[in-house]
Design an enzyme around this catalytic site. Sequence first.
Site, PDB file in Angstrom:
ATOM      1  N   ARG A   1       0.839  -1.217   0.000  1.00 33.34           N
ATOM      2  CA  ARG A   1       0.000   0.000   0.000  1.00 33.34           C
ATOM      3  C   ARG A   1       0.867   1.258   0.000  1.00 33.34           C
ATOM      4  O   ARG A   1       0.584   2.229   0.710  1.00 33.34           O
ATOM      5  CB  ARG A   1      -0.964   0.024   1.205  1.00 33.34           C
TER       6      ARG A   1
ATOM      7  N   SER B   1     -10.813  -0.793   3.419  1.00 33.26           N
ATOM      8  CA  SER B   1     -10.048  -0.967   4.666  1.00 33.26           C
ATOM      9  C   SER B   1      -9.561   0.398   5.127  1.00 33.26           C
ATOM     10  O   SER B   1      -8.878   1.087   4.368  1.00 33.26           O
ATOM     11  CB  SER B   1      -8.825  -1.854   4.425  1.00 33.26           C
TER      12      SER B   1
ATOM     13  N   GLU C   1      -5.182   3.808   5.860  1.00 36.45           N
ATOM     14  CA  GLU C   1      -4.864   3.479   4.465  1.00 36.45           C
ATOM     15  C   GLU C   1      -5.304   4.606   3.526  1.00 36.45           C
ATOM     16  O   GLU C   1      -4.550   5.005   2.643  1.00 36.45           O
ATOM     17  CB  GLU C   1      -5.535   2.152   4.095  1.00 36.45           C
TER      18      GLU C   1
HETATM   19  C1  LIG Z   1     -15.450  -0.879  -0.850  1.00 35.40           C
HETATM   20  C2  LIG Z   1     -13.991  -0.616  -1.100  1.00 35.40           C
HETATM   21  C3  LIG Z   1     -13.133  -1.689  -1.226  1.00 35.40           C
HETATM   22  C4  LIG Z   1     -11.761  -1.458  -1.471  1.00 35.40           C
HETATM   23  N1  LIG Z   1     -10.939  -2.548  -1.588  1.00 35.40           N
HETATM   24  C5  LIG Z   1      -9.618  -2.369  -1.841  1.00 35.40           C
HETATM   25  C6  LIG Z   1      -8.750  -3.496  -1.990  1.00 35.40           C
HETATM   26  O1  LIG Z   1      -9.176  -4.644  -1.946  1.00 35.40           O
HETATM   27  N2  LIG Z   1      -7.431  -3.247  -2.210  1.00 35.40           N
HETATM   28  C7  LIG Z   1      -6.931  -1.990  -2.315  1.00 35.40           C
HETATM   29  O2  LIG Z   1      -5.721  -1.843  -2.520  1.00 35.40           O
HETATM   30  N3  LIG Z   1      -7.736  -0.897  -2.173  1.00 35.40           N
HETATM   31  C8  LIG Z   1      -9.054  -1.058  -1.946  1.00 35.40           C
HETATM   32  N4  LIG Z   1      -9.878   0.030  -1.797  1.00 35.40           N
HETATM   33  C9  LIG Z   1      -9.308   1.397  -1.871  1.00 35.40           C
HETATM   34  C10 LIG Z   1      -9.486   2.042  -3.262  1.00 35.40           C
HETATM   35  O3  LIG Z   1     -10.432   1.375  -4.018  1.00 35.40           O
HETATM   36  C11 LIG Z   1      -8.180   2.056  -4.064  1.00 35.40           C
HETATM   37  O4  LIG Z   1      -7.167   2.681  -3.329  1.00 35.40           O
HETATM   38  C12 LIG Z   1      -8.334   2.776  -5.390  1.00 35.40           C
HETATM   39  O5  LIG Z   1      -7.168   2.602  -6.158  1.00 35.40           O
HETATM   40  C13 LIG Z   1      -8.642   4.271  -5.234  1.00 35.40           C
HETATM   41  O6  LIG Z   1      -9.005   4.776  -6.520  1.00 35.40           O
HETATM   42  P1  LIG Z   1      -9.678   6.194  -6.658  1.00 35.40           P
HETATM   43  O7  LIG Z   1      -9.721   6.515  -8.100  1.00 35.40           O
HETATM   44  O8  LIG Z   1     -10.986   6.205  -5.967  1.00 35.40           O
HETATM   45  O9  LIG Z   1      -8.618   7.099  -5.897  1.00 35.40           O
HETATM   46  P2  LIG Z   1      -8.909   8.441  -5.071  1.00 35.40           P
HETATM   47  O10 LIG Z   1      -9.589   8.082  -3.793  1.00 35.40           O
HETATM   48  O11 LIG Z   1      -9.548   9.440  -5.935  1.00 35.40           O
HETATM   49  O12 LIG Z   1      -7.428   8.914  -4.737  1.00 35.40           O
HETATM   50  C14 LIG Z   1      -6.618   8.177  -3.841  1.00 35.40           C
HETATM   51  C15 LIG Z   1      -5.220   8.804  -3.811  1.00 35.40           C
HETATM   52  O13 LIG Z   1      -4.623   8.717  -5.100  1.00 35.40           O
HETATM   53  C16 LIG Z   1      -4.344  10.014  -5.624  1.00 35.40           C
HETATM   54  N5  LIG Z   1      -4.659   9.968  -7.049  1.00 35.40           N
HETATM   55  C17 LIG Z   1      -5.815   9.581  -7.626  1.00 35.40           C
HETATM   56  N6  LIG Z   1      -5.711   9.633  -8.971  1.00 35.40           N
HETATM   57  C18 LIG Z   1      -4.463  10.085  -9.233  1.00 35.40           C
HETATM   58  C19 LIG Z   1      -3.748  10.368 -10.438  1.00 35.40           C
HETATM   59  N7  LIG Z   1      -4.270  10.173 -11.642  1.00 35.40           N
HETATM   60  N8  LIG Z   1      -2.481  10.837 -10.322  1.00 35.40           N
HETATM   61  C20 LIG Z   1      -1.913  11.029  -9.110  1.00 35.40           C
HETATM   62  N9  LIG Z   1      -2.532  10.780  -7.947  1.00 35.40           N
HETATM   63  C21 LIG Z   1      -3.797  10.305  -8.010  1.00 35.40           C
HETATM   64  C22 LIG Z   1      -5.210  10.970  -4.837  1.00 35.40           C
HETATM   65  O14 LIG Z   1      -4.647  12.265  -4.771  1.00 35.40           O
HETATM   66  C23 LIG Z   1      -5.237  10.296  -3.469  1.00 35.40           C
HETATM   67  O15 LIG Z   1      -4.050  10.591  -2.781  1.00 35.40           O
HETATM   68  C24 LIG Z   1     -11.264  -0.144  -1.560  1.00 35.40           C
HETATM   69  C25 LIG Z   1     -12.152   0.939  -1.429  1.00 35.40           C
HETATM   70  C26 LIG Z   1     -13.485   0.705  -1.210  1.00 35.40           C
HETATM   71  C27 LIG Z   1     -14.425   1.874  -1.089  1.00 35.40           C
END
Ligand SMILES: Cc1cc2nc3c(=O)[nH]c(=O)nc-3n(C[C@H](O)[C@H](O)[C@H](O)COP(=O)(O)OP(=O)(O)OC[C@H]3O[C@@H](n4cnc5c(N)ncnc54)[C@H](O)[C@@H]3O)c2cc1C
Length: 335
Positions: free
Chosen positions: A161, A234, A330
């Site tokens: 992570r 998480s 996380e």
């Molecule tokens: C129900 C649920 C289950 C999940 N299960 C998992 C799992 O099994 N494993 C896991 O690893 N994660 C899990 N996650 C966490 C999440 O899904 C991941 O971290 C995912 O990659 C976040 O994507 P996002 O587009 O929503 O990112 P955001 O929430 O929009 O951003 C997260 C971070 O990334 C940065 N960011 C986003 N896009 C960019 C970009 N293009 N360039 C630079 N920085 C950027 C943001 O500034 C922020 O710091 C889960 C979340 C939920 C709600």
Amino acid sequence: MQELASKQLREHNSLAVVANCQRLFALEQINDLPALTQLKLEQPLMLGAGTNILLRADYPGDVILNRLQGRQIIDATDKHAFVRIQAGADWHKTVLWALDKELSGIENLALIPGTAGAAPVQNIGAYGVNLSDSLELVEVWDRQRKQALMLKAANCKLGYRDSLFKQQIDRYWILNLTLKLSRKPKLRLNYSGIKQQLLANGIENPRPEDVVTAVCQLRKRKLPDPAKHPNAGSFFKNPMVTDTQLKRLLNQYPDLPHWPETENQTKLAAAWLIERCGFKGKRVGAAGIATNHALVLVNYGQATGSELWQLAATVQAAVLQRFEVKLEPEPRILP
Ligand SMILES: Cc1cc2nc3c(=O)[nH]c(=O)nc-3n(C[C@H](O)[C@H](O)[C@H](O)COP(=O)(O)OP(=O)(O)OC[C@H]3O[C@@H](n4cnc5c(N)ncnc54)[C@H](O)[C@@H]3O)c2cc1C
């Protein structure tokens, strides 16, 4: 590039926290990047789908929603295909797209919400597979050097992570990823639960689509759906402890689940620690811990970001006091 009329972020965070930013932009085409970089942006924050953030309050700067779309096979050999995924593409749909193209390697990462561009930020992982297992290249806009760069995955400091993008937060805007996928099924079934689910489905010789189905079934059973119960997955990382700490803990809690990671580093289950402190299913107003998963912080109604954060901090303090283990969130805590 579009400046949106609304400055509200509620629809752009899966914890459904009500918060505003100064200005909200959507980056929809790569050709708009030069114009975006010319703007006088205040503390610009690049977001995907907002499934890994907690907004404790309004964001005091500009937010850019990455909406760059597109997926293509850019090269292939007998054994592999290299696919380029634009940062704003939905991650789960990317897994289904790869399945459709008969490309294997990311089945276990099905149903992780969010965009492809955010996937390297915390090196998403599930069921024994991490993005780093397939990631080849990441194209970024380096805000410090004011230029686009193609980074090799080996230089992205991908860990549990963790990544360069987390360590130097806000320096890089991820534009696209290149994955190396296998043209022959490359299934990873060792993680507990997957084999059992496949057997329960009557599958003895699984194909990649069977693994995707099994992973989706497991996830739907275990994790609350953010559409019904807003959450960020998480909320805490599984903590690492040294051999000395582990010995002390095992003396007191012989049933402590633990997995040796590297020399002198053992991973503990944050969910177990939290459950032992009695937080599973606990609610404080509309902020709560999921009833079926002690790691998931849930907004059951109109909880504010600050209320959710207070509950998370209470959990952190209780685990620290009882086990002398520090839990790290996380999701990104903002502002
Ligand atoms: C129900 C649920 C289950 C999940 N299960 C998992 C799992 O099994 N494993 C896991 O690893 N994660 C899990 N996650 C966490 C999440 O899904 C991941 O971290 C995912 O990659 C976040 O994507 P996002 O587009 O929503 O990112 P955001 O929430 O929009 O951003 C997260 C971070 O990334 C940065 N960011 C986003 N896009 C960019 C970009 N293009 N360039 C630079 N920085 C950027 C943001 O500034 C922020 O710091 C889960 C979340 C939920 C709600």
